[in-house]
Design an enzyme around this catalytic site. Structure first.
Site, PDB file in Angstrom:
ATOM      1  N   GLY A 232       0.796  -1.179  -0.024  1.00  0.00           N
ATOM      2  CA  GLY A 232       0.191   0.099  -0.029  1.00  0.00           C
ATOM      3  C   GLY A 232       0.957   1.364  -0.067  1.00  0.00           C
ATOM      4  CB  SER A 233      -0.389   4.587   0.785  1.00  0.00           C
ATOM      5  OG  SER A 233       0.150   5.942   0.871  1.00  0.00           O
ATOM      6  CB  THR A 234       4.767   6.148   1.037  1.00  0.00           C
ATOM      7  OG1 THR A 234       3.779   7.381   0.345  1.00  0.00           O
ATOM      8  CG2 THR A 234       5.376   5.711  -0.091  1.00  0.00           C
TER       9      THR A 234
ATOM     10  N   GLY B 259       1.552   4.723   4.893  1.00  0.00           N
ATOM     11  CA  GLY B 259       1.759   3.506   5.956  1.00  0.00           C
ATOM     12  C   GLY B 259       2.908   3.646   6.919  1.00  0.00           C
TER      13      GLY B 259
END
Length: 128
Positions: A61-63, A65
């Site tokens: 997922g997204s950075t 995170g």
């Protein structure tokens, strides 16, 4: 027993094992205030990661995170430590800024339950 791995984030954390073979997305997957897994499709849905040694293959997922891991630590809801099969950048960055001991690439097999100690400085996991 002592297993050797690769050090990712320094420090020591002890807690009960919480193991999944499914990657975790912290953004939208874990509530940063409570540490509860909120991704309904994840096998750990409804479980708390707070104070656990969280074992999962890798993050996804997204950075953002990384920031969620930091928020978990600031809210006293973070795992005691993280063990990955292969730690990628999102988890490594989050663990380092949140000061969550983290290792990967273990040279042996963890027990399926019980309490372990992760030493992120030496890259080891110890258990009885």
């Amino acid at each position: 027993m002592l297993l050797q791995g690769r050090s990712i984030a320094k420090g020591t954390g002890t807690g009960p094992l919480l193991i999944t073979d499914t990657p975790i997305s912290f953004l939208g997957g874990v509530d940063p205030k409570t540490g509860i897994v909120i991704d309904e499709s994840h096998p750990l849905f409804g479980k708390s990661i707070t104070g656990k040694v969280l074992v999962f293959p890798y993050g996804k997922g997204s950075t953002v995170g990384s920031y969620v891991l930091y928020a978990l630590a600031k809210n006293h809801a973070a795992p005691a430590a993280i063990i990955n099969t292969e730690c990628e950048t999102i988890i490594a960055t989050g663990a380092i800024i949140a000061e969550i001991p983290t290792i990967d690439r273990l040279n042996g097999v963890l027990p399926t339950n019980g309490v372990v100690t992760v030493d992120g400085t030496s890259g080891t996991v110890s258990f009885a």
